[in-house]
Design an enzyme around this catalytic site. Structure first.
Site, PDB file in Angstrom:
ATOM      1  N   ASP A   1      -7.446  -3.202   7.702  1.00  0.00           N
ATOM      2  CA  ASP A   1      -6.934  -4.432   6.666  1.00  0.00           C
ATOM      3  C   ASP A   1      -6.025  -5.464   7.798  1.00  0.00           C
ATOM      4  O   ASP A   1      -5.464  -6.572   7.274  1.00  0.00           O
ATOM      5  CB  ASP A   1      -5.619  -3.977   6.412  1.00  0.00           C
ATOM      6  CG  ASP A   1      -5.560  -2.718   5.133  1.00  0.00           C
ATOM      7  OD1 ASP A   1      -4.988  -2.468   4.798  1.00  0.00           O
ATOM      8  OD2 ASP A   1      -6.940  -3.076   4.515  1.00  0.00           O
TER       9      ASP A   1
ATOM     10  N   ASN B   1       1.237  -1.509   0.039  1.00  0.00           N
ATOM     11  CA  ASN B   1      -0.114  -0.205  -0.220  1.00  0.00           C
ATOM     12  C   ASN B   1       1.058   1.103  -0.116  1.00  0.00           C
ATOM     13  O   ASN B   1       0.231   2.341  -0.298  1.00  0.00           O
ATOM     14  CB  ASN B   1      -0.818  -0.194   1.185  1.00  0.00           C
ATOM     15  CG  ASN B   1      -2.087  -0.651   1.320  1.00  0.00           C
ATOM     16  OD1 ASN B   1      -1.922  -1.673  -0.235  1.00  0.00           O
ATOM     17  ND2 ASN B   1      -3.209  -1.616   1.961  1.00  0.00           N
TER      18      ASN B   1
ATOM     19  N   ARG C   1     -16.890   1.617  -2.767  1.00  0.00           N
ATOM     20  CA  ARG C   1     -15.876   3.165  -2.242  1.00  0.00           C
ATOM     21  C   ARG C   1     -15.279   3.285  -3.221  1.00  0.00           C
ATOM     22  O   ARG C   1     -14.991   3.231  -4.550  1.00  0.00           O
ATOM     23  CB  ARG C   1     -14.400   1.018  -3.142  1.00  0.00           C
ATOM     24  CG  ARG C   1     -14.603   0.266  -1.776  1.00  0.00           C
ATOM     25  CD  ARG C   1     -13.281  -0.766  -1.730  1.00  0.00           C
ATOM     26  NE  ARG C   1     -12.189  -0.389  -1.509  1.00  0.00           N
ATOM     27  CZ  ARG C   1     -10.474  -1.077  -1.345  1.00  0.00           C
ATOM     28  NH1 ARG C   1     -10.591  -1.924  -1.740  1.00  0.00           N
ATOM     29  NH2 ARG C   1      -9.854   0.257  -1.215  1.00  0.00           N
ATOM     30  N   PRO C   2     -16.887   4.806  -3.231  1.00  0.00           N
ATOM     31  CA  PRO C   2     -16.462   5.895  -3.576  1.00  0.00           C
ATOM     32  C   PRO C   2     -15.806   6.453  -3.429  1.00  0.00           C
ATOM     33  O   PRO C   2     -14.606   6.290  -3.128  1.00  0.00           O
ATOM     34  CB  PRO C   2     -17.650   6.489  -2.982  1.00  0.00           C
ATOM     35  CG  PRO C   2     -17.846   5.838  -1.922  1.00  0.00           C
ATOM     36  CD  PRO C   2     -17.333   4.717  -1.721  1.00  0.00           C
ATOM     37  N   ILE C   3     -14.756   7.659  -4.936  1.00  0.00           N
ATOM     38  CA  ILE C   3     -14.084   7.892  -4.977  1.00  0.00           C
ATOM     39  C   ILE C   3     -14.691   9.031  -4.964  1.00  0.00           C
ATOM     40  O   ILE C   3     -14.019  10.253  -4.974  1.00  0.00           O
ATOM     41  CB  ILE C   3     -12.813   7.795  -6.902  1.00  0.00           C
ATOM     42  CG1 ILE C   3     -14.101   8.015  -7.731  1.00  0.00           C
ATOM     43  CG2 ILE C   3     -13.125   6.082  -6.686  1.00  0.00           C
ATOM     44  CD1 ILE C   3     -13.684   7.950  -8.980  1.00  0.00           C
ATOM     45  N   ASP C   4     -15.427   9.720  -4.469  1.00  0.00           N
ATOM     46  CA  ASP C   4     -16.360  11.339  -4.341  1.00  0.00           C
ATOM     47  C   ASP C   4     -15.037  12.126  -3.431  1.00  0.00           C
ATOM     48  O   ASP C   4     -15.619  13.090  -3.871  1.00  0.00           O
ATOM     49  CB  ASP C   4     -17.448  11.079  -4.384  1.00  0.00           C
ATOM     50  CG  ASP C   4     -17.871  10.766  -1.918  1.00  0.00           C
ATOM     51  OD1 ASP C   4     -16.421   9.284  -2.005  1.00  0.00           O
ATOM     52  OD2 ASP C   4     -17.957  11.292  -1.610  1.00  0.00           O
ATOM     53  N   LEU C   5     -14.240  11.372  -2.696  1.00  0.00           N
ATOM     54  CA  LEU C   5     -13.893  12.286  -1.728  1.00  0.00           C
ATOM     55  C   LEU C   5     -12.288  12.565  -2.155  1.00  0.00           C
ATOM     56  O   LEU C   5     -11.871  14.158  -2.662  1.00  0.00           O
ATOM     57  CB  LEU C   5     -13.051  11.628  -0.183  1.00  0.00           C
ATOM     58  CG  LEU C   5     -14.132  11.347  -0.200  1.00  0.00           C
ATOM     59  CD1 LEU C   5     -13.564  11.479   2.134  1.00  0.00           C
ATOM     60  CD2 LEU C   5     -14.753  13.053   0.623  1.00  0.00           C
TER      61      LEU C   5
ATOM     62  N   ARG D   1      -8.313  -1.731  -8.522  1.00  0.00           N
ATOM     63  CA  ARG D   1      -8.332  -0.442  -8.260  1.00  0.00           C
ATOM     64  C   ARG D   1      -7.807   0.325  -7.467  1.00  0.00           C
ATOM     65  O   ARG D   1      -7.870   2.096  -7.834  1.00  0.00           O
ATOM     66  CB  ARG D   1      -9.866  -0.541  -7.301  1.00  0.00           C
ATOM     67  CG  ARG D   1      -8.927  -0.835  -6.161  1.00  0.00           C
ATOM     68  CD  ARG D   1     -10.440  -1.318  -4.953  1.00  0.00           C
ATOM     69  NE  ARG D   1     -11.470   0.277  -4.700  1.00  0.00           N
ATOM     70  CZ  ARG D   1     -11.380   1.794  -4.819  1.00  0.00           C
ATOM     71  NH1 ARG D   1     -12.428   1.005  -5.303  1.00  0.00           N
ATOM     72  NH2 ARG D   1     -12.102   2.084  -4.685  1.00  0.00           N
TER      73      ARG D   1
ATOM     74  N   ILE E   1     -14.498   1.512   8.983  1.00  0.00           N
ATOM     75  CA  ILE E   1     -14.514   1.324   7.624  1.00  0.00           C
ATOM     76  C   ILE E   1     -15.107   0.830   6.569  1.00  0.00           C
ATOM     77  O   ILE E   1     -15.347   1.784   5.346  1.00  0.00           O
ATOM     78  CB  ILE E   1     -13.271   1.101   7.128  1.00  0.00           C
ATOM     79  CG1 ILE E   1     -11.919   0.952   8.658  1.00  0.00           C
ATOM     80  CG2 ILE E   1     -12.668   1.545   6.262  1.00  0.00           C
ATOM     81  CD1 ILE E   1     -11.646   2.822   8.551  1.00  0.00           C
TER      82      ILE E   1
HETATM   83  C1  EPZ Z   1      -6.498   2.403   1.518  1.00  0.00           C
HETATM   84  O1  EPZ Z   1      -7.721   1.981   0.383  1.00  0.00           O
HETATM   85  C2  EPZ Z   1      -5.922   0.850   1.033  1.00  0.00           C
HETATM   86  N1  EPZ Z   1      -5.714   0.330  -0.371  1.00  0.00           N
HETATM   87  C3  EPZ Z   1      -6.594  -0.844   2.085  1.00  0.00           C
HETATM   88  O2  EPZ Z   1      -6.339  -1.019   1.425  1.00  0.00           O
HETATM   89  C4  EPZ Z   1      -7.080  -0.246   3.183  1.00  0.00           C
HETATM   90  O3  EPZ Z   1      -8.191  -0.578   3.409  1.00  0.00           O
HETATM   91  C5  EPZ Z   1      -7.334   0.891   3.364  1.00  0.00           C
HETATM   92  O4  EPZ Z   1      -7.022   2.482   2.273  1.00  0.00           O
HETATM   93  C6  EPZ Z   1      -8.202   1.835   4.671  1.00  0.00           C
HETATM   94  O5  EPZ Z   1      -7.146   2.087   5.763  1.00  0.00           O
HETATM   95  C7  EPZ Z   1      -4.569   0.785  -0.433  1.00  0.00           C
HETATM   96  O6  EPZ Z   1      -3.574   1.382  -0.061  1.00  0.00           O
HETATM   97  C8  EPZ Z   1      -3.904   0.556  -2.383  1.00  0.00           C
HETATM   98  P1  EPZ Z   1     -10.304   4.963   2.228  1.00  0.00           P
HETATM   99  P2  EPZ Z   1      -8.496   3.252   0.048  1.00  0.00           P
HETATM  100  O7  EPZ Z   1      -9.727   5.996   0.963  1.00  0.00           O
HETATM  101  O8  EPZ Z   1      -7.767   4.614  -0.130  1.00  0.00           O
HETATM  102  C9  EPZ Z   1     -14.855   5.324   2.088  1.00  0.00           C
HETATM  103  C10 EPZ Z   1      -5.773  -3.674   1.695  1.00  0.00           C
HETATM  104  O9  EPZ Z   1      -6.514  -4.994   1.901  1.00  0.00           O
HETATM  105  N2  EPZ Z   1     -14.306   6.358   0.416  1.00  0.00           N
HETATM  106  O10 EPZ Z   1      -9.290   5.050   3.219  1.00  0.00           O
HETATM  107  O11 EPZ Z   1      -9.638   2.731  -1.016  1.00  0.00           O
HETATM  108  C11 EPZ Z   1     -14.619   4.792   1.683  1.00  0.00           C
HETATM  109  O12 EPZ Z   1     -15.753   3.265   1.338  1.00  0.00           O
HETATM  110  C12 EPZ Z   1      -6.597  -2.823   0.847  1.00  0.00           C
HETATM  111  O13 EPZ Z   1      -4.746  -3.669   1.261  1.00  0.00           O
HETATM  112  C13 EPZ Z   1     -15.403   7.683   0.638  1.00  0.00           C
HETATM  113  O14 EPZ Z   1     -16.824   7.979   0.742  1.00  0.00           O
HETATM  114  O15 EPZ Z   1      -9.357   3.829   1.375  1.00  0.00           O
HETATM  115  C14 EPZ Z   1     -14.521   3.154   2.740  1.00  0.00           C
HETATM  116  O16 EPZ Z   1     -15.553   3.282   3.329  1.00  0.00           O
HETATM  117  C15 EPZ Z   1      -8.398  -3.071   1.314  1.00  0.00           C
HETATM  118  N3  EPZ Z   1     -14.959   8.038  -0.566  1.00  0.00           N
HETATM  119  C16 EPZ Z   1     -13.990   4.595   3.619  1.00  0.00           C
HETATM  120  O17 EPZ Z   1     -13.713   6.208   3.017  1.00  0.00           O
HETATM  121  C17 EPZ Z   1     -13.934   8.207  -1.096  1.00  0.00           C
HETATM  122  O18 EPZ Z   1     -13.927   9.384  -2.649  1.00  0.00           O
HETATM  123  C18 EPZ Z   1     -11.830   4.747   3.752  1.00  0.00           C
HETATM  124  O19 EPZ Z   1     -11.608   4.463   2.514  1.00  0.00           O
HETATM  125  C19 EPZ Z   1     -12.503   7.628  -0.983  1.00  0.00           C
HETATM  126  C20 EPZ Z   1     -13.241   6.852   0.878  1.00  0.00           C
END
Ligand code: EPZ
Length: 427
Positions: free
Chosen positions: A313, A23, A128-132, A99, A335
């Site tokens: 994780d 990661n 896992r949206p990307i709005d943020l 992704r 999460i």
């Molecule tokens: C990263 O994913 C990691 N992946 C994930 O590891 C890890 O579980 C996660 O961070 C949390 O620590 C990588 O680094 C490649 P987030 P990421 O954005 O960035 C919501 C593994 O097993 N959200 O911190 O996608 C989302 O749905 C993987 O190695 C929005 O709503 O996680 C979640 O509920 C799995 N809108 C929360 O935020 C957005 O635009 C945290 O997601 C982005 C996220």
């Protein structure tokens, strides 16, 4: 399709080399876009996701050269050169497989003034949206539109302006994207409620090594002073704290004594605290972390949270370990909305886990029994291997492509410490 066969009953003893962090690597690789000079990354883990990202970067005209690693070595050295880009589009057929491809959006936008990336879609653990990601990039000057399943981002006048943004919830990927975009902006950016994961610190440290100016590294308030250009660098990827924590659970459940070579205690506070509360001895050594268990484990109450909280994780791996604890443990996954798919498979091995929404009650059992089980996502797969290491009989784990995304040469590493585990070709 390969399978892994695990025959339980062996206490793990010896040393496991911990690889570079998946990661972190997945956010360091796209930094090659931020300069026309060579970027060399050392200690890159040999993983399917890294290969996938390399292929995606090649699509943009980035040359990637692997050097200095023999087949028996763990990790690789890769030099990336984005001298001239031939495309700024990340296509669906590549993004849908991985992704993390969304992490090219920010750096591509910063370098080329525009970026078009297929929407990554959801995955097994959530939508896992990307709005943020998009809101943060808009806050520093990007214009974003969505068309036909693609995100198109443009920097008016060819360069982002910088700006301020406060994340409503902590997002690792969105923090990474906006930081990688802001380092070349024509102004200063102030990102509040930023993620503080060690992988974000690793990213900021690489960017600084490339000439970026970032204040507040390691805190939730990052101030990035944009530069006109960045230069190349040579950088070593941090060790994988989640891989280390996973093997710590494997040592704990088998009553073993394992040194995790390369692991850093300072990056694993919550994991170490939980292991110690469960009765596991965890000590710093000159080369890493030593994990010693005596066969009895105490039940825990754990709730996942953004760093420095208990990592989501690590949830599946701890659940497997706690199946053998004395008493009932309570796990709460805050999460992701669907990160309990390992529960049904663990129960098929004789575990006693009950889920109610985001909460799982794990009642310790006397024994687990080996069974054919199916991996569903990366960390769930590891939890099944951990359970198999203590189960009576043979556990057969299929759909190994999930595991191969995040664990470098898993069976070899476990064989190093005495596990009875092998990878077989299913056909
Ligand atoms: C990263 O994913 C990691 N992946 C994930 O590891 C890890 O579980 C996660 O961070 C949390 O620590 C990588 O680094 C490649 P987030 P990421 O954005 O960035 C919501 C593994 O097993 N959200 O911190 O996608 C989302 O749905 C993987 O190695 C929005 O709503 O996680 C979640 O509920 C799995 N809108 C929360 O935020 C957005 O635009 C945290 O997601 C982005 C996220």
């Amino acid at each position: 399709m390969d399978k892994i066969l695990v025959r339980g009953g062996h206490a793990l003893k010896g040393k496991i080399p911990i690889s570079g962090a998946k990661n972190s690597a997945l956010t360091l690789l796209p930094c090659a876009l931020l300069t026309d000079e060579p970027l060399t990354l050392r200690n890159l883990p040999r993983l399917a996701d890294i290969d996938g990202f390399q292929h995606l970067l090649n699509q943009f005209g980035i040359s990637t050269m692997i050097a200095g690693s023999r087949p028996e070595d763990f990790g690789r050295v890769m030099t990336l050169s984005a001298t001239r880009l031939t495309s700024s589009v990340a296509p669906y057929e590549l993004v849908r497989k991985m992704r993390a491809s969304i992490l090219v959006l920010g750096p591509m936008l910063a370098r080329a003034g525009e970026a078009t990336v297929s929407l990554p879609g959801g995955c097994a653990i959530g939508n896992r949206p990307i709005d943020l990601h998009l809101k943060a990039l808009e806050a520093i000057g990007a214009e974003i539109e969505m068309t036909a399943g693609y995100v198109k981002a443009v920097a008016p006048k060819g360069r982002l302006t910088g700006g301020s943004y406060t994340f409503p919830v902590v997002s690792v990927g969105a923090t990474e994207n906006v930081v990688m975009a802001a380092v070349l902006a024509n102004g200063t950016s102030d990102i509040k409620n930023a993620a503080r994961e060690p992988e974000i610190v690793d990213l900021c440290n690489l960017l600084v090594a490339m000439g970026a100016s970032i204040d507040g590294i390691g805190t939730s308030d990052l101030i990035i002073h944009g530069k006109d250009r960045l230069h190349g660098a040579t950088y070593r990827v941090m060790s994988d704290r989640i891989e280390a924590g996973s093997y710590a659970c494997a040592a704990a459940i088998t009553g073993g004594d394992v040194e995790l070579v390369g692991a850093k205690m300072s990056e694993m506070d919550a994991t170490v605290k939980a292991l110690r509360t469960a009765g596991v001895i965890v000590e710093s050594t000159a080369d890493g972390i030593r994990v010693t268990a005596n066969g009895t484990l105490q039940a825990l109450t754990l709730e996942t949270a953004p760093y420095p909280g208990f990592a989501t994780d690590m949830q599946a791996q701890f659940m497997a370990m706690l199946c053998m604890a004395e008493g009932a443990s309570v796990l709460t996954e805050t999460i992701f909305e669907n990160r309990y798919m390992h529960v049904s498979e663990l129960n098929r091995m004789g575990a006693d886990v009950e889920t109610k929404g985001r909460t799982a009650i794990v009642r310790g059992v006397e024994k687990l029994t080996g069974a054919p089980v199916m991996a569903t996502d990366l960390r769930a797969s590891m939890s099944l291997v951990i359970a198999g290491l203590v189960a009576e009989g043979e556990t057969e784990v299929s759909r190994l492509y999930h595991l191969d995304r995040g664990y470098e040469r898993l069976e070899e590493k476990l064989q190093l410490v005495g596990a009875n585990i092998e990878r077989v070709s299913a056909d």
